[in-house]
Write an enzyme that holds these catalytic residues in place. Structure first.
Site, PDB file in Angstrom:
ATOM      1  N   ARG A  38      35.023  37.291  41.324  1.00  0.00           N
ATOM      2  CA  ARG A  38      35.982  36.978  42.367  1.00  0.00           C
ATOM      3  C   ARG A  38      35.508  37.380  43.761  1.00  0.00           C
ATOM      4  NH1 ARG A  38      39.324  40.520  40.636  1.00  0.00           N
ATOM      5  NH2 ARG A  38      37.953  40.915  38.895  1.00  0.00           N
ATOM      6  N   ILE A 106      33.150  39.999  30.256  1.00  0.00           N
ATOM      7  CA  ILE A 106      32.711  39.145  29.148  1.00  0.00           C
ATOM      8  C   ILE A 106      31.255  39.414  28.798  1.00  0.00           C
ATOM      9  CG2 ILE A 106      34.351  37.288  29.707  1.00  0.00           C
ATOM     10  CD1 ILE A 106      31.886  35.838  31.040  1.00  0.00           C
ATOM     11  N   ASP A 107      30.678  40.504  29.354  1.00  0.00           N
ATOM     12  CA  ASP A 107      29.223  40.682  29.306  1.00  0.00           C
ATOM     13  C   ASP A 107      28.702  41.482  28.112  1.00  0.00           C
ATOM     14  OD1 ASP A 107      29.831  43.365  30.010  1.00  0.00           O
ATOM     15  OD2 ASP A 107      29.728  42.851  32.130  1.00  0.00           O
ATOM     16  N   HIS A 122      39.495  38.816  28.246  1.00  0.00           N
ATOM     17  CA  HIS A 122      39.051  37.536  28.825  1.00  0.00           C
ATOM     18  C   HIS A 122      38.000  36.857  27.949  1.00  0.00           C
ATOM     19  CE1 HIS A 122      40.467  38.717  33.164  1.00  0.00           C
ATOM     20  NE2 HIS A 122      41.453  38.496  32.327  1.00  0.00           N
TER      21      HIS A 122
END
Ligand SMILES: [Zn+2]
Length: 254
Positions: A38, A106-107, A122
Site C-alpha cells: 500500500r 502472504i510471504d 490474506h
C-alpha cells in the site's frame, strides 16, 4: 517515557501474560526487502492501478496483467529471508510466551523463521486454485519458473490458476478469519507488530482483543489509530525492537 522504559514495560506485560497473540502486517517484512503493497513509494503502483490488476474482477478479465504485476513481487519473495522480527516472534513462541501469529502478509517468512502457528488472513502463495474447476495445485518450482518467464499458469482443465492470495473484491478466508477472531477474544495480550492497521476488516482483530480485556503493545514505525488503545506504543523498527523483548525475557516457568 524513554525507549528503554517502554521496552521494559512491554517485557513486563509479556512476562505477566498467559496467552499472547501477535498481529503482523507489511512493516514486519520490509526489513526482508518485501515492499509494502500500500506504500506509494514501493514502486508496485507506479505503472498499475490496484483495482485494475489486483482485484478478482480484473483477474478474471485479464490474468496476464495480474501476473505481469505480481512477477517482481514473486521474484523478491523467493529470494527474501526472514528478518530479526520474524525470528524474534518464532523465539517467543518457542519460549512459550506467544501462542499464535495472525498475519496480513502472504510471504511465508514467519513460517520460514520457525513459527508453527500462523494464521494468514490474506492467504498465501504456496497454492493456486483453478478459477474454472476449483482444483487446488501446489505452487511448485515449475509453476514459479513459468510465472517468472512471463507466462500464465493453467490447470489441466484449461482454466487459469489463481494464487491463493486474497484479491480486492474477494472475501477473506472465513475459516482462518474465524480462528483469528477466536484467538483475539482469547488472548490476554495483543502484540501488534509492523502493521498500520488500515486494512479492514483485518485491522478489527486487535480491537476485538482489547474489547475483550486484553492488554496491548504496538510496535510500528508510524503512529496508528490503535495507539490510543494500547498500553505500550513504540514507534520504531520491529526488526530492531522485537529482539530486545526476547533478550530481556526469562524462559517461561509455567
Ligand atoms: Zn481446472
Amino acid at each position: 517515557m524513554s525507549l528503554e522504559e517502554k521496552i521494559q514495560r512491554a517485557v513486563e506485560l509479556i512476562r505477566q501474560s498467559h496467552y499472547m497473540v501477535a498481529f503482523t502486517g507489511a512493516g514486519h517484512s520490509t526489513a526482508s526487502g518485501i515492499p509494502d503493497f500500500r506504500s506509494p513509494e514501493s514502486g508496485l503502483w507506479e505503472k498499475y492501478n490496484p483495482m485494475l490488476v489486483a482485484s478478482i474482477w480484473a483477474f478474471r478479465l485479464n490474468p496476464k496483467t495480474f501476473y505481469d504485476w505480481i512477477r517482481p513481487m514473486l521474484g523478491t519473495m523467493l529470494t527474501a529471508t526472514p528478518n530479526a522480527a520474524h525470528i524474534a516472534l518464532a523465539q517467543l513462541e518457542e519460549m512459550g510466551y506467544l501462542k499464535t501469529v495472525i498475519t496480513q502478509n502472504i510471504d511465508n517468512l514467519q513460517q520460514r523463521a520457525g513459527s508453527r502457528r500462523v494464521l494468514e488472513i490474506h492467504g498465501h502463495m504456496r497454492e493456486a486454485t483453478c478459477i474454472r474447476c476449483y482444483k487446488v495445485a501446489p505452487v511448485d518450482a515449475t509453476m514459479e519458473r513459468l510465472v517468472l518467464d512471463g507466462k500464465v499458469p493453467h490447470c489441466d482443465c484449461g482454466g487459469v490458476l489463481k494464487p491463493n492470495v486474497i484479491l480486492f473484491g474477494e472475501q477473506l478466508p472465513i475459516r482462518v478469519l474465524n480462528q483469528a477472531m477466536e484467538e483475539a477474544r482469547r488472548c490476554d495480550l495483543m502484540l501488534v507488530a509492523g502493521s498500520s492497521l488500515e486494512v479492514m476488516p483485518a485491522a478489527e482483530i486487535p480491537n476485538l482483543a482489547v474489547e475483550n480485556g486484553a492488554r496491548a503493545i504496538i510496535v510500528n514505525i508510524l503512529p496508528t489509530e490503535f495507539d490510543s488503545r494500547a498500553d505500550v506504543v513504540i514507534h520504531d523498527d520491529v526488526a530492531q525492537v522485537l529482539p530486545l523483548f526476547v533478550q530481556a525475557l526469562p524462559p517461561r516457568e509455567d
